[in-house]
Scaffold this motif. Structure first.
Motif, mmCIF file in Angstrom:
data_model
loop_
_atom_site.group_PDB
_atom_site.id
_atom_site.type_symbol
_atom_site.label_atom_id
_atom_site.label_comp_id
_atom_site.label_asym_id
_atom_site.label_seq_id
_atom_site.Cartn_x
_atom_site.Cartn_y
_atom_site.Cartn_z
ATOM 1 N N UNK A 35 0.856 -1.183 0.000
ATOM 2 C CA UNK A 35 0.000 0.000 0.000
ATOM 3 C C UNK A 35 0.890 1.230 0.000
ATOM 4 N N UNK A 36 0.838 1.984 -1.102
ATOM 5 C CA UNK A 36 1.614 3.214 -1.232
ATOM 6 C C UNK A 36 0.710 4.394 -0.934
ATOM 7 N N UNK A 37 1.045 5.147 0.104
ATOM 8 C CA UNK A 37 0.210 6.272 0.531
ATOM 9 C C UNK A 37 1.077 7.487 0.812
ATOM 10 N N UNK A 38 2.079 7.719 -0.021
ATOM 11 C CA UNK A 38 2.969 8.856 0.179
ATOM 12 C C UNK A 38 2.267 10.161 -0.211
ATOM 13 N N UNK A 39 2.653 11.228 0.464
ATOM 14 C CA UNK A 39 2.187 12.549 0.076
ATOM 15 C C UNK A 39 0.746 12.853 0.402
ATOM 16 N N UNK A 40 0.126 12.131 1.329
ATOM 17 C CA UNK A 40 -1.246 12.446 1.721
ATOM 18 C C UNK A 40 -1.248 13.674 2.622
ATOM 19 N N UNK A 41 -2.355 14.388 2.597
ATOM 20 C CA UNK A 41 -2.459 15.601 3.401
ATOM 21 C C UNK A 41 -2.373 15.252 4.885
ATOM 22 N N UNK A 42 -1.446 15.869 5.634
ATOM 23 C CA UNK A 42 -1.337 15.542 7.068
ATOM 24 C C UNK A 42 -2.557 16.024 7.830
ATOM 25 N N UNK A 43 -3.006 15.195 8.761
ATOM 26 C CA UNK A 43 -4.192 15.548 9.548
ATOM 27 C C UNK A 43 -3.859 16.562 10.637
ATOM 28 N N UNK A 44 -2.666 16.447 11.229
ATOM 29 C CA UNK A 44 -2.254 17.404 12.244
ATOM 30 C C UNK A 44 -2.728 17.088 13.641
ATOM 31 N N UNK A 45 -3.621 16.107 13.820
ATOM 32 C CA UNK A 45 -4.134 15.784 15.147
ATOM 33 C C UNK A 45 -3.751 14.371 15.581
ATOM 34 N N UNK A 46 -2.832 13.747 14.878
ATOM 35 C CA UNK A 46 -2.428 12.395 15.235
ATOM 36 C C UNK A 46 -3.327 11.307 14.701
ATOM 37 N N UNK A 47 -4.402 11.690 13.994
ATOM 38 C CA UNK A 47 -5.323 10.673 13.499
ATOM 39 C C UNK A 47 -4.709 9.836 12.383
ATOM 40 N N UNK A 48 -3.731 10.399 11.628
ATOM 41 C CA UNK A 48 -3.109 9.616 10.569
ATOM 42 C C UNK A 48 -2.303 8.460 11.148
ATOM 43 N N UNK A 49 -1.561 8.700 12.228
ATOM 44 C CA UNK A 49 -0.810 7.618 12.856
ATOM 45 C C UNK A 49 -1.750 6.536 13.366
ATOM 46 N N UNK A 50 -2.882 6.924 13.941
ATOM 47 C CA UNK A 50 -3.854 5.937 14.414
ATOM 48 C C UNK A 50 -4.457 5.161 13.255
ATOM 49 N N UNK A 51 -4.730 5.855 12.131
ATOM 50 C CA UNK A 51 -5.285 5.165 10.966
ATOM 51 C C UNK A 51 -4.284 4.178 10.388
ATOM 52 N N UNK A 52 -2.998 4.550 10.347
ATOM 53 C CA UNK A 52 -1.978 3.630 9.843
ATOM 54 C C UNK A 52 -1.822 2.437 10.781
ATOM 55 N N UNK A 53 -1.910 2.673 12.085
ATOM 56 C CA UNK A 53 -1.885 1.551 13.027
ATOM 57 C C UNK A 53 -3.080 0.625 12.801
ATOM 58 N N UNK A 54 -4.222 1.200 12.480
ATOM 59 C CA UNK A 54 -5.414 0.403 12.157
ATOM 60 C C UNK A 54 -5.145 -0.479 10.939
ATOM 61 N N UNK A 55 -4.530 0.089 9.910
ATOM 62 C CA UNK A 55 -4.211 -0.684 8.709
ATOM 63 C C UNK A 55 -3.237 -1.812 9.020
ATOM 64 N N UNK A 56 -2.219 -1.519 9.818
ATOM 65 C CA UNK A 56 -1.218 -2.529 10.137
ATOM 66 C C UNK A 56 -1.827 -3.721 10.863
ATOM 67 N N UNK A 57 -2.866 -3.483 11.650
ATOM 68 C CA UNK A 57 -3.519 -4.577 12.364
ATOM 69 C C UNK A 57 -4.608 -5.245 11.533
ATOM 70 N N UNK A 58 -5.294 -4.485 10.676
ATOM 71 C CA UNK A 58 -6.446 -5.029 9.950
ATOM 72 C C UNK A 58 -6.061 -5.744 8.664
ATOM 73 N N UNK A 59 -4.863 -5.496 8.138
ATOM 74 C CA UNK A 59 -4.422 -6.133 6.900
ATOM 75 C C UNK A 59 -3.366 -7.180 7.250
ATOM 76 N N UNK A 60 -3.758 -8.434 7.354
ATOM 77 C CA UNK A 60 -2.857 -9.453 7.920
ATOM 78 C C UNK A 60 -1.662 -9.783 7.042
#
Length: 654
Positions: A310-335
């Motif tokens: 999954x290539x997701x470079x250059x996405x607009x930063x959220x600024x509230x830490x939600x992007x890191x949480x979303x990436x952690x969600x992906x790391x756990x949900x995509x086995x």
């Protein structure tokens, strides 16, 4: 780390021993008397012999040119069949394909130009047919359709002249038309065929409208790979139709498109076989959209079960830490996720490693990170969860321990280092059991000492296939040779190094030997295909001893890399003519597989270029940009020789 800067270096009097029993740095005398140090060369008054100019007249020593040569310098000189002069014989067999001037050859050098870089080959019949189709596409093949049907009717399918063409050839034709700017809307209508397995519209993003997108979804049901990179005219609704209408996709490129929450939700729900997805630089892809890719809130089920990349470079930063949480969600949900490209991945790994999972529940029906961790088999308070990531990038030095613990199966890593020495045992953290590709970069202005990498290189040994170094300081002139000797399994090596300032600029410069000893490195590099070295200096002055060691290292390496295809020696401030003379005169000969050679901003003369033109090999591109010792008349002579011999060689100079 001052002591580490001298690691692997013996006393100057006896040279430095290299791993595997390699010889110390030495220089071979032209008379065959054995290796001597640079100091001995200078003390004995020995140096390289005066250059020998070989031309149509008698051989003459010295660098000057006679009046006859000055008058005819612009014309191509003709080599006699055999030239005799004291100490050397230059023979040109009658079977040679032409006469190549090789000025200033050293004594003992023999050149035969019967095996120069390849002549231009006869193009393959398939390529000629595709070029003919591209040239006459508008005037013949689509003329009737564009004049009588294109804007008057809408066809579900079109039985045109390309229906019997293999799908791979259709894709090649689309690429060829796009690169030559001959692709039109009418041609695209006729080339979107049902039997296509792969389709890339990257060469023509301006033509890909919503109507074209609907035709792809309607006609190309058998696609397994679709690349829409840069097709920003496609609306989100059409992208949804494509995701729902092409369930067999295993690769999908949506970079720089209007992909959003609805699009990624459709991709996650419908593309069950998807293995690679690119959503880089999509301005509408938010952290919430990424969650929809991996989980369907309506069906309450995980999506994309086989997604690996999954290539997701250059996405607009959220600024509230939600992007890191979303990436952690992906790391756990995509086995089966092996590579997630985003700058905040280390933050997500830090979040998972710290087990901060209980406060991330989403209000829109997504499970929390704690629930996902339980689904992955992680027990509360038990051992930490590990991930199947094979590649990690943009890792900063303080996060090494966390990344190493979370991704023990990593095979490729890129790490950014600061100026100061790392924590105790920090280098050992990079010793993943499967690590084969490594990139190390220095972010500080001082850089790190190259000798610090030596323990890591020794621990990785033959496992290391790719090594890239940026911003390191080569304080010890033998550290580069020692590093290369520790990695015999390298396939690609790249380094941007800077040398320390010369503390004794008034020191007498050792004389350069006429021939370099090629036994400095103790073993060969049978797998090495790409080698790149760039030098930079903040002072503009490199120590002379460093230049001697570097050229000896290059001569030994080039003689021991039989499969080398790409060679870049950039901004090398030391003369390289003697290096190439030594390499091209070695038995074998070396550089037979070399196809691309860049010597931009390095110190090489026209003599090296002529030697390369007269040598065996497959050289196709030679870059001599900004080489101060090569002039316009030299470049014109190269081009004249290439045209006359009909060589398949592109030479760049400016």
């Amino acid at each position: 780390m001052a002591g580490a800067g001298r690691a692997g270096t013996a006393a100057r009097g006896g040279g430095a021993a290299l791993p595997g029993g390699g010889a110390a740095l030495g220089w071979a005398a032209g008379s065959g008397a054995g290796a001597s140090s640079p100091a001995e060369w200078g003390a004995a008054g020995r140096g390289p012999p005066a250059p020998v100019t070989v031309g149509p007249g008698p051989a003459r020593r010295g660098g000057g040119a006679g009046p006859e040569e000055e008058a005819g310098r612009d014309a191509e000189p003709a080599l006699p069949s055999t030239c005799h002069f004291p100490g050397a014989v230059l023979s040109r067999p009658r079977c040679c394909r032409g006469r190549l001037p090789v000025p200033d050859l050293p004594a003992g050098r023999s050149v035969c130009c019967s095996q120069m870089p390849r002549r231009k080959e006869v193009p393959a019949l398939g390529g000629l047919c595709l070029q003919s189709l591209a040239q006459h596409m508008q005037s013949i093949w689509v003329k009737d359709y564009s004049e009588n049907y294109l804007d008057k009717y809408q066809f579900r399918f079109v039985m045109g002249p390309f229906n019997d063409l293999a799908g791979s050839l259709v894709q090649d034709l689309i690429r060829l038309l796009g690169e030559s700017r001959r692709l039109t809307r009418a041609a695209l209508h006729l080339l979107l065929l049902p039997h296509l397995r792969e389709l890339s519209l990257r060469p023509c993003p301006g033509l890909v409208s919503n109507a074209i997108g609907q035709l792809v979804a309607l006609r190309c049901k058998n696609l397994s790979s679709l690349d829409l990179h840069g097709c920003s005219r496609l609306s989100a609704d059409v992208l949804v139709d494509l995701a729902e209408g092409l369930p067999r996709l295993s690769r999908l490129g949506l970079a720089e498109t209007q992909a959003n929450v609805q699009v990624l939700s459709a991709v996650g729900s419908c593309c069950r076989h998807l293995q690679e997805l690119d959503v880089s630089h999509c301005k509408k892809v938010s952290p919430r959209a990424l969650r929809h890719l991996a989980y369907d809130p309506l069906a309450r089920s995980l999506c994309c079960p086989v997604l690996r990349v999954l290539l997701a470079r250059g996405l607009e930063p959220a600024g509230d830490g939600s992007m890191a949480a979303a990436l952690a969600f992906l790391l756990l949900a995509l086995p089966r996720l092996e590579f997630l490209a985003h700058g905040a991945v280390p933050d997500a790994l830090r979040l998972l490693h710290g087990q901060q999972l209980d406060s991330t529940r989403d209000a829109e029906g997504f499970p929390s990170l704690e629930e996902l961790a339980r689904w992955r088999g992680a027990a509360p308070g038990g051992s930490r969860l590990t991930l199947p990531l094979r590649r990690v990038e943009e890792v900063e030095e303080p996060d090494l321990a966390i990344v190493h613990a979370a991704c023990p199966q990593a095979e490729e890593a890129s790490v950014w280092l600061g100026d100061g020495p790392g924590p105790a045992g920090g280098w050992e953290l990079l010793g993943w059991g499967r690590l084969a590709r490594l990139t190390l970069g220095c972010t500080g202005w001082q850089g790190r000492v190259l000798a610090e990498v030596l323990p890591l290189a020794r621990s990785l040994g033959t496992r290391l296939q790719t090594l890239a170094l940026h911003g390191f300081c080569c304080q010890d002139e033998l550290s580069l040779a020692t590093l290369l000797a520790s990695c015999p399994g390298l396939r690609a090596f790249s380094a941007e190094l800077h040398a320390p300032p010369d503390t004794d600029p008034d020191r007498e410069t050792p004389a350069e030997p006429p021939r370099w000893d090629t036994d400095l490195l103790p073993h060969g590099f049978p797998q090495l295909q790409s080698f790149s070295l760039a030098l930079a200096s903040t002072t503009g002055i490199f120590p002379a001893q460093y230049g001697l060691a570097l050229r000896a290292t290059l001569a030994s390496l080039l003689c021991r890399a039989p499969r080398l295809q790409t060679l870049c020696l950039l901004s090398i401030p030391f003369p390289l003519d003697s290096v190439f003379e030594t390499v091209l005169a070695a038995p074998g000969p070396p550089l037979l597989e070399l196809q691309e050679l860049s010597l931009a901003e390095s110190r090489v003369s026209s003599r090296t270029a002529w030697l390369l033109l007269a040598s065996e090999g497959r050289l196709r591109r030679l870059d001599l940009s900004h080489c101060r010792d090569i002039h316009r008349r030299d470049y014109d002579g190269f081009l004249q020789a290439v045209r006359k011999q009909r060589l398949d060689l592109d030479i760049a100079w400016e």
